[in-house]
Scaffold this motif. Sequence first.
Motif, short mmCIF file in Angstrom:
data_model
loop_
_atom_site.label_atom_id
_atom_site.label_comp_id
_atom_site.label_asym_id
_atom_site.label_seq_id
_atom_site.Cartn_x
_atom_site.Cartn_y
_atom_site.Cartn_z
N VAL A 291 22.06 -28.27 -83.55
CA VAL A 291 23.27 -28.32 -82.74
C VAL A 291 23.55 -26.98 -82.05
CG1 VAL A 291 24.81 -27.64 -84.64
CG2 VAL A 291 25.71 -29.00 -82.74
N ASP A 292 23.97 -27.06 -80.79
CA ASP A 292 24.52 -25.92 -80.05
C ASP A 292 26.03 -26.16 -80.01
OD1 ASP A 292 25.59 -24.28 -78.03
OD2 ASP A 292 23.68 -24.20 -76.96
N ILE A 293 26.77 -25.46 -80.86
CA ILE A 293 28.20 -25.74 -81.01
C ILE A 293 28.94 -25.54 -79.69
CG2 ILE A 293 30.32 -25.02 -82.18
CD1 ILE A 293 28.67 -24.37 -84.64
N GLU A 294 28.59 -24.50 -78.95
CA GLU A 294 29.28 -24.24 -77.69
C GLU A 294 29.04 -25.37 -76.70
OE1 GLU A 294 29.61 -20.42 -76.15
OE2 GLU A 294 28.92 -19.38 -77.93
N HIS A 295 27.81 -25.86 -76.66
CA HIS A 295 27.49 -26.96 -75.75
C HIS A 295 28.20 -28.23 -76.19
CE1 HIS A 295 24.39 -29.67 -73.64
NE2 HIS A 295 25.14 -29.10 -72.72
N LEU A 296 28.25 -28.48 -77.50
CA LEU A 296 28.94 -29.67 -78.01
C LEU A 296 30.42 -29.64 -77.64
CD1 LEU A 296 29.14 -32.23 -79.76
CD2 LEU A 296 29.40 -30.74 -81.77
N GLY B 135 32.32 -22.32 -75.80
CA GLY B 135 32.15 -23.33 -74.76
C GLY B 135 31.20 -22.74 -73.73
N VAL B 136 30.51 -23.57 -73.00
CA VAL B 136 29.54 -23.07 -72.03
C VAL B 136 30.24 -22.32 -70.91
CG1 VAL B 136 27.80 -23.75 -70.34
CG2 VAL B 136 27.87 -24.88 -72.57
N ASP B 137 31.40 -22.83 -70.46
CA ASP B 137 32.14 -22.21 -69.37
C ASP B 137 33.21 -21.30 -69.96
OD1 ASP B 137 33.20 -21.53 -66.94
OD2 ASP B 137 34.35 -23.39 -66.70
N LYS B 138 32.96 -19.97 -69.93
CA LYS B 138 33.91 -19.00 -70.46
C LYS B 138 34.95 -18.68 -69.39
CE LYS B 138 31.51 -18.23 -74.34
NZ LYS B 138 30.25 -18.94 -74.10
N LYS B 139 36.20 -19.07 -69.62
CA LYS B 139 37.26 -18.82 -68.66
C LYS B 139 37.70 -17.36 -68.75
CE LYS B 139 37.48 -23.22 -67.52
NZ LYS B 139 37.02 -23.71 -66.21
N LYS B 140 37.32 -16.57 -67.77
CA LYS B 140 37.56 -15.13 -67.83
C LYS B 140 38.37 -14.62 -66.64
CE LYS B 140 32.98 -14.23 -65.82
NZ LYS B 140 32.58 -15.64 -65.69
N GLU B 141 39.02 -15.53 -65.92
CA GLU B 141 39.75 -15.12 -64.73
C GLU B 141 41.12 -14.53 -65.05
OE1 GLU B 141 38.51 -18.18 -65.16
OE2 GLU B 141 36.74 -18.09 -63.85
N ASN B 142 41.68 -14.84 -66.22
CA ASN B 142 43.03 -14.40 -66.55
C ASN B 142 43.01 -13.08 -67.32
OD1 ASN B 142 44.13 -16.75 -65.39
ND2 ASN B 142 43.87 -17.88 -67.31
N SER C 287 20.67 -13.34 -76.47
CA SER C 287 19.56 -14.01 -75.79
C SER C 287 19.82 -14.24 -74.31
CB SER C 287 19.29 -15.36 -76.46
OG SER C 287 20.43 -16.21 -76.33
N LEU C 288 21.06 -13.98 -73.85
CA LEU C 288 21.44 -14.26 -72.47
C LEU C 288 21.09 -15.70 -72.10
CD1 LEU C 288 20.43 -10.93 -70.68
CD2 LEU C 288 22.71 -11.67 -71.36
N SER C 289 21.54 -16.61 -72.96
CA SER C 289 21.26 -18.04 -72.78
C SER C 289 22.30 -18.65 -71.85
CB SER C 289 21.31 -18.74 -74.13
OG SER C 289 22.64 -18.74 -74.64
N ARG C 290 22.26 -19.96 -71.73
CA ARG C 290 23.21 -20.68 -70.87
C ARG C 290 24.65 -20.47 -71.35
NH1 ARG C 290 21.86 -26.91 -72.79
NH2 ARG C 290 22.28 -26.59 -75.01
N ASN C 291 24.83 -20.14 -72.64
CA ASN C 291 26.17 -19.92 -73.15
C ASN C 291 26.73 -18.55 -72.77
OD1 ASN C 291 26.02 -22.43 -74.39
ND2 ASN C 291 25.32 -21.59 -76.33
N ASP C 292 25.89 -17.71 -72.18
CA ASP C 292 26.32 -16.40 -71.70
C ASP C 292 26.14 -16.33 -70.18
OD1 ASP C 292 26.73 -15.37 -74.39
OD2 ASP C 292 24.55 -15.35 -74.55
N TRP C 293 26.33 -17.46 -69.53
CA TRP C 293 26.01 -17.55 -68.11
C TRP C 293 26.76 -16.51 -67.27
CZ3 TRP C 293 22.74 -18.48 -64.64
CH2 TRP C 293 23.11 -18.66 -63.32
N GLY C 294 27.97 -16.15 -67.64
CA GLY C 294 28.75 -15.20 -66.85
C GLY C 294 28.09 -13.84 -66.74
N LEU C 295 27.28 -13.48 -67.73
CA LEU C 295 26.64 -12.17 -67.72
C LEU C 295 25.47 -12.10 -66.74
CD1 LEU C 295 26.50 -11.40 -71.53
CD2 LEU C 295 27.76 -10.11 -69.82
N ILE C 296 24.78 -13.20 -66.56
CA ILE C 296 23.54 -13.18 -65.77
C ILE C 296 23.81 -12.81 -64.31
CG2 ILE C 296 21.58 -14.56 -64.98
CD1 ILE C 296 21.80 -16.09 -67.66
#
Length: 257
Positions: free
Chosen positions: A61-66, A203-210, A236-245
């Motif tokens: 399981v990928d908890i963030e993706h779930l 979560g995959v989409d990290k809300k960082k605008e606020n 690992s700079l995976s899909r769960n860290d998409w904002g960094l890439i």
Amino acid sequence: MPPLKKIVYLFGSGATHAAINALDGTKKLLTSDIRDKIRENNEADPHIPVEIWNELMAQEVDIEHLISILETNYHYSVAQKIRGYYHSAIIDLSKEFIENINKEEYKPNLYSILFDLHKIASLKEKIISAITLNYEDLLEQSLKSHLAINVDYIIAKNSKWVDRNTIEILKLHGSFNWKNTRLVAVDSMYKISSDEALWIPPGVDKKKENYPFNILWGKAFEYIMECDIVRVIGCSLSRNDWGLIPMFYTAMRLTDT
């Protein structure tokens, strides 16, 4: 004499796992360990459909993706429960080490060794900031206890020290020891509930605008632009860290021109 190279560290969950596991080989803090701790702490919840609970307990399981899938399908209350379980599991897995960090058997660890290394003049490097994606405060407690280095979170009212031996720690996903107040307050993470803590839950989409995350991410970009080297440890700079890439990609393009 050439100037010192400016270093920024980026720490992911693998860094805290390595710090804990090196001190006690039976202790771990990876996704599988969080899942196992959730299972240990909670019986199958009747408010969570059995198929979702079984998915959460699955080995791969990928908890963030779930959690992201659950929200996409409007299972908001279930996603919130799982986030609460996630919070409690990390607290439990790191508690022993943070509470006992001043004891002799808990010294040193990965974090204190890395920062202590930069006291060697021949290395010709200096750390200008550390960026972390972790929610617990093992990094901060290690620096304070082992090396007497104070931490400035830059957004918390009681984290600013007028002291040369201070470093800015940018916690891009927030922290379990930050209380969501105005101004942000710092306290023991054992006293702050999941709902009170100022964090970007998994979560995959990290809300960082606020605020304060827009400030933290902006400052992180500034340091990445300023430094000579970014050292990535346990991330690992995976899909769960998409904002960094895209942030790294943009920094590389701008510094190349």
